[in-house]
Design a protein around this motif. Structure first.
Motif, PDB file in Angstrom:
ATOM      1  N   LYS A  37      -4.765  -3.270   1.342  1.00 50.73           N
ATOM      2  CA  LYS A  37      -5.008  -4.332   1.419  1.00 50.73           C
ATOM      3  C   LYS A  37      -3.596  -5.475   1.273  1.00 50.73           C
ATOM      4  O   LYS A  37      -3.662  -6.292   1.713  1.00 50.73           O
ATOM      5  CB  LYS A  37      -5.904  -4.761   0.124  1.00 50.73           C
ATOM      6  CG  LYS A  37      -7.454  -4.249   0.223  1.00 50.73           C
ATOM      7  CD  LYS A  37      -8.167  -4.394  -0.970  1.00 50.73           C
ATOM      8  CE  LYS A  37      -9.777  -3.788  -1.072  1.00 50.73           C
ATOM      9  NZ  LYS A  37     -10.450  -3.983  -2.083  1.00 50.73           N
ATOM     10  N   ILE A  38      -2.679  -4.673   0.461  1.00 54.24           N
ATOM     11  CA  ILE A  38      -1.427  -5.317   0.564  1.00 54.24           C
ATOM     12  C   ILE A  38      -0.755  -5.365   1.810  1.00 54.24           C
ATOM     13  O   ILE A  38      -0.323  -6.442   2.323  1.00 54.24           O
ATOM     14  CB  ILE A  38      -0.320  -4.527  -0.228  1.00 54.24           C
ATOM     15  CG1 ILE A  38      -1.194  -4.516  -1.866  1.00 54.24           C
ATOM     16  CG2 ILE A  38       0.968  -5.167  -0.572  1.00 54.24           C
ATOM     17  CD1 ILE A  38      -0.860  -5.968  -2.667  1.00 54.24           C
ATOM     18  N   VAL A  39      -0.769  -4.316   2.583  1.00 51.76           N
ATOM     19  CA  VAL A  39      -0.396  -4.221   3.865  1.00 51.76           C
ATOM     20  C   VAL A  39      -1.091  -5.214   4.942  1.00 51.76           C
ATOM     21  O   VAL A  39      -0.328  -5.804   5.872  1.00 51.76           O
ATOM     22  CB  VAL A  39      -0.492  -2.681   4.486  1.00 51.76           C
ATOM     23  CG1 VAL A  39       0.115  -2.775   5.999  1.00 51.76           C
ATOM     24  CG2 VAL A  39       0.329  -1.707   3.424  1.00 51.76           C
ATOM     25  N   ALA A  40      -2.405  -5.532   4.945  1.00 52.73           N
ATOM     26  CA  ALA A  40      -3.146  -6.508   5.393  1.00 52.73           C
ATOM     27  C   ALA A  40      -2.535  -7.809   5.204  1.00 52.73           C
ATOM     28  O   ALA A  40      -2.689  -8.443   6.441  1.00 52.73           O
ATOM     29  CB  ALA A  40      -4.601  -6.160   5.126  1.00 52.73           C
ATOM     30  N   SER A  96       5.516  -4.132   4.241  1.00 52.94           N
ATOM     31  CA  SER A  96       4.939  -3.329   5.306  1.00 52.94           C
ATOM     32  C   SER A  96       4.467  -1.904   4.780  1.00 52.94           C
ATOM     33  O   SER A  96       4.749  -1.601   3.488  1.00 52.94           O
ATOM     34  CB  SER A  96       5.918  -3.294   6.423  1.00 52.94           C
ATOM     35  OG  SER A  96       7.141  -2.483   5.867  1.00 52.94           O
ATOM     36  N   THR A  97       3.825  -1.151   5.503  1.00 46.85           N
ATOM     37  CA  THR A  97       3.823   0.174   5.224  1.00 46.85           C
ATOM     38  C   THR A  97       5.105   0.971   4.659  1.00 46.85           C
ATOM     39  O   THR A  97       5.013   1.844   3.669  1.00 46.85           O
ATOM     40  CB  THR A  97       2.960   1.155   6.307  1.00 46.85           C
ATOM     41  OG1 THR A  97       1.993   0.103   6.474  1.00 46.85           O
ATOM     42  CG2 THR A  97       2.796   2.460   5.790  1.00 46.85           C
ATOM     43  N   GLN A  98       5.905   0.802   5.328  1.00 50.61           N
ATOM     44  CA  GLN A  98       7.287   1.436   4.965  1.00 50.61           C
ATOM     45  C   GLN A  98       7.876   1.001   3.916  1.00 50.61           C
ATOM     46  O   GLN A  98       8.301   1.819   2.993  1.00 50.61           O
ATOM     47  CB  GLN A  98       8.402   1.254   6.246  1.00 50.61           C
ATOM     48  CG  GLN A  98       9.762   1.938   5.840  1.00 50.61           C
ATOM     49  CD  GLN A  98      10.793   1.685   7.185  1.00 50.61           C
ATOM     50  OE1 GLN A  98      10.475   0.694   8.181  1.00 50.61           O
ATOM     51  NE2 GLN A  98      11.694   2.415   6.997  1.00 50.61           N
ATOM     52  N   ASN A 104       8.770   9.452   0.912  1.00 54.64           N
ATOM     53  CA  ASN A 104       8.694   8.039   1.497  1.00 54.64           C
ATOM     54  C   ASN A 104       7.681   8.476   2.382  1.00 54.64           C
ATOM     55  O   ASN A 104       6.454   7.638   2.883  1.00 54.64           O
ATOM     56  CB  ASN A 104       9.809   7.412   2.035  1.00 54.64           C
ATOM     57  CG  ASN A 104      10.629   7.161   0.762  1.00 54.64           C
ATOM     58  OD1 ASN A 104      10.260   7.340  -0.284  1.00 54.64           O
ATOM     59  ND2 ASN A 104      11.830   6.670   1.060  1.00 54.64           N
ATOM     60  N   GLN A 105       7.698   9.251   3.309  1.00 49.97           N
ATOM     61  CA  GLN A 105       6.800   9.744   4.753  1.00 49.97           C
ATOM     62  C   GLN A 105       5.440  10.213   4.103  1.00 49.97           C
ATOM     63  O   GLN A 105       4.524   9.397   4.984  1.00 49.97           O
ATOM     64  CB  GLN A 105       7.291  10.537   5.487  1.00 49.97           C
ATOM     65  CG  GLN A 105       8.712  10.552   6.283  1.00 49.97           C
ATOM     66  CD  GLN A 105       9.458  11.427   7.045  1.00 49.97           C
ATOM     67  OE1 GLN A 105       8.963  12.310   6.866  1.00 49.97           O
ATOM     68  NE2 GLN A 105      10.531  11.228   7.890  1.00 49.97           N
ATOM     69  N   ILE A 106       5.149  10.786   3.318  1.00 51.71           N
ATOM     70  CA  ILE A 106       4.000  11.193   2.718  1.00 51.71           C
ATOM     71  C   ILE A 106       3.258   9.857   2.102  1.00 51.71           C
ATOM     72  O   ILE A 106       2.030   9.767   2.610  1.00 51.71           O
ATOM     73  CB  ILE A 106       4.117  12.106   1.527  1.00 51.71           C
ATOM     74  CG1 ILE A 106       4.551  13.550   2.141  1.00 51.71           C
ATOM     75  CG2 ILE A 106       2.696  12.329   0.920  1.00 51.71           C
ATOM     76  CD1 ILE A 106       5.025  14.249   1.170  1.00 51.71           C
ATOM     77  N   LEU A 114      -0.976   5.701   3.709  1.00 56.30           N
ATOM     78  CA  LEU A 114      -1.575   4.501   3.783  1.00 56.30           C
ATOM     79  C   LEU A 114      -1.912   4.241   5.162  1.00 56.30           C
ATOM     80  O   LEU A 114      -3.043   3.541   5.464  1.00 56.30           O
ATOM     81  CB  LEU A 114      -0.455   3.494   3.544  1.00 56.30           C
ATOM     82  CG  LEU A 114       0.034   2.969   2.227  1.00 56.30           C
ATOM     83  CD1 LEU A 114       1.345   2.339   1.830  1.00 56.30           C
ATOM     84  CD2 LEU A 114      -1.160   2.247   1.835  1.00 56.30           C
ATOM     85  N   SER A 115      -1.112   4.338   6.348  1.00 49.62           N
ATOM     86  CA  SER A 115      -1.208   4.269   7.635  1.00 49.62           C
ATOM     87  C   SER A 115      -2.633   4.944   8.140  1.00 49.62           C
ATOM     88  O   SER A 115      -3.448   4.638   9.103  1.00 49.62           O
ATOM     89  CB  SER A 115      -0.199   4.450   8.630  1.00 49.62           C
ATOM     90  OG  SER A 115       0.056   6.026   8.294  1.00 49.62           O
TER      91      SER A 115
END
Length: 475
Positions: free
Chosen positions: A415-418, A426-428, A456-458, A463-464
């Motif tokens: 919801k934050i990313v949205a 962002s997701t990153q 970080n990638q995990i 999220l994505s």
């Protein structure tokens, strides 16, 4: 006028014409008795401005208060653990944000604090003006973490003190910054969270007692090499210091009796004098106590953020006031009724800071240690579908508290990313913030920087691909 001969040693006449050009020494007649030799000064120095230095007092109290500190060096000078050059930037002072300004500093780490010098400590001490002390950081209750998101530089970590001061330290050389990170973290871990706690006072007492004993034996060996006139003075001071140890022994004995007679933790908990804490407890312990699979505090924080923080710029990236966060932490640990809509928690960054602190202080992270390598192997897979399926399988194998809490947290972060167009998260960005907080190896081995990339990638993949990994975006 007849000039005095060399044999006339009873006194020397001061030449008035030479008093203004330099220091004139007056010899005192050798006394016949030992008492006279102790009561008279051997020399007085007249300075250029006509002042006379006062003779050293031989009163016992004066020696105990003033002279002994010259014989025994300060404790912190004896316990330097590490020193060297690093890049430093102070970004907050007492909770007030500062403009980031990098500079090279000579860092000196001792058992309790860090000192920052503009040059090596030896040069700094010799050039230091009276009363001008180096910047010092008390590590008691401090927090250390990697802070990739705080700077475009590589190998940056942050130290946050209880007083609200924040420092960034950095080096381009991987093994140097990693060595510093572990040295400071170990120093912090050895200290209690509260600087005023009895355990801290007892620890300092033990350190000072042992250090005094070592110093006494050290200086005792050096006395034999001293000149006779200096040896008596030094022995007097050390004997007085040794006489004080009897009082310390009595205090130590009383402390031992108190510790052996104190009630057990279980007894205090049964009487309600000590309550089980939320911060610092195992996730499954908190959930069992609350008869749930997701801690109540986590749900409260998420609800508050979704209510008034989704549009806030830098949510979860910007730090809240540490003193206020610690106050919130104390209230939660005391199981007092928590209302995050209260005006004292108006700053939403305090709520997000407390939530991140909760996950950081878990004895075992949200991604259990036994699963860390398996998640790393999953993220390394080349095929995206295989990577997602492996992640989903691992999540399903997690203990219920870990799995359900993870589902609620990442569902919230989606919801934050949205709202990324407003909060700029962002997701990153969220992966950088939560990766090292939620998963880490039990024992740090190999390249720490590589581990951080995988962490970080995990978090980013969680999220994505949230809907595929957890099955639904809703709880």
């Amino acid at each position: 006028m007849q000039k005095p001969t060399n044999s006339d040693s009873s006194a020397e006449t001061l030449n008035p014409t030479r008093q203004g050009t330099g220091a004139v020494q007056m010899r005192i007649k050798n006394a016949n008795s030992h008492h006279d030799r102790l009561s008279q000064s051997k020399s007085m120095i007249l300075t250029d401005v006509g002042k006379i230095t006062e003779p050293i007092s031989r009163h016992r109290r004066n020696h105990s208060q003033h002279v002994l500190k010259d014989v025994i060096p300060p404790l912190e000078q004896l316990m330097v653990e590490k020193e060297g050059y690093l890049q430093k930037a102070k970004i907050a002072d007492g909770g007030k944000k500062l403009r980031k300004n990098w500079s090279t500093s000579w860092i000196v780490l001792s058992s309790r604090k860090i000192e920052f010098y503009k040059e090596s400590k030896q040069q700094a001490l010799s050039n230091m003006k009276t009363g001008n002390k180096p910047e010092s950081v008390d590590l008691c209750g401090a927090h250390i973490e990697w802070a990739k998101e705080k700077s475009s530089r590589k190998n940056v970590f942050q130290i946050t003190t209880v007083s609200g001061n924040e420092f960034l330290l950095q080096s381009d050389i991987d093994f140097i910054i990693l060595d510093w990170f572990h040295a400071i973290k170990n120093a912090i871990d050895r200290l209690p969270k509260d600087a005023s706690s009895p355990s801290r006072n007892l620890e300092l007492f033990k350190i000072q007692r042992s250090s005094s004993t070592e110093l006494l034996s050290h200086y005792d060996s050096d006395i034999k090499e001293q000149k006779p006139e200096h040896r008596k003075s030094l022995m007097f001071r050390l004997q007085h210091s040794a006489s004080d140890t009897s009082d310390k022994k009595r205090v130590k004995s009383r402390l031992k009796k108190f510790i052996t007679r104190r009630p057990s933790l279980k007894t205090l908990q049964e009487k309600g004098l000590i309550k089980d804490q939320i911060f610092g407890s195992h996730l499954h312990t908190v959930c069992e106590r609350e008869n749930s699979t997701v801690p109540r505090f986590v749900k409260q924080c998420i609800e508050a953020v979704e209510k008034r923080g989704l549009d806030v710029d830098g949510i979860y990236r910007v730090s809240g006031n540490l003193a206020t966060i610690q106050k919130l932490r104390f209230i939660v640990n005391q199981e007092e009724k928590l209302n995050l809509d209260d005006s004292q928690w108006e700053d939403i960054h305090v709520v997000t800071g407390a939530l991140k602190m909760f996950f950081r202080e878990l004895p075992e992270p949200l991604f259990p240690y036994s699963f860390f390598e398996r998640f790393v192997e999953a993220i390394k897979k080349q095929d995206n579908n295989t990577r997602i399926e492996t992640m989903k399988s691992l999540v399903q194998k997690l203990p219920p508290p870990n799995r359900d809490t993870m589902k609620v947290l990442f569902g919230h972060l989606t919801k934050i990313v949205a709202k990324a167009s407003k909060n700029l998260m962002s997701t990153q960005s969220l992966g950088i913030v939560f990766g090292p907080t939620l998963l880490r190896a039990e024992k740090e081995t190999g390249n720490m920087a590589v581990h951080m990339v995988y962490q970080n990638q995990i978090a980013e993949l969680m999220l994505s691909e949230y809907s595929k990994i957890f099955g639904s975006e809703e709880d």
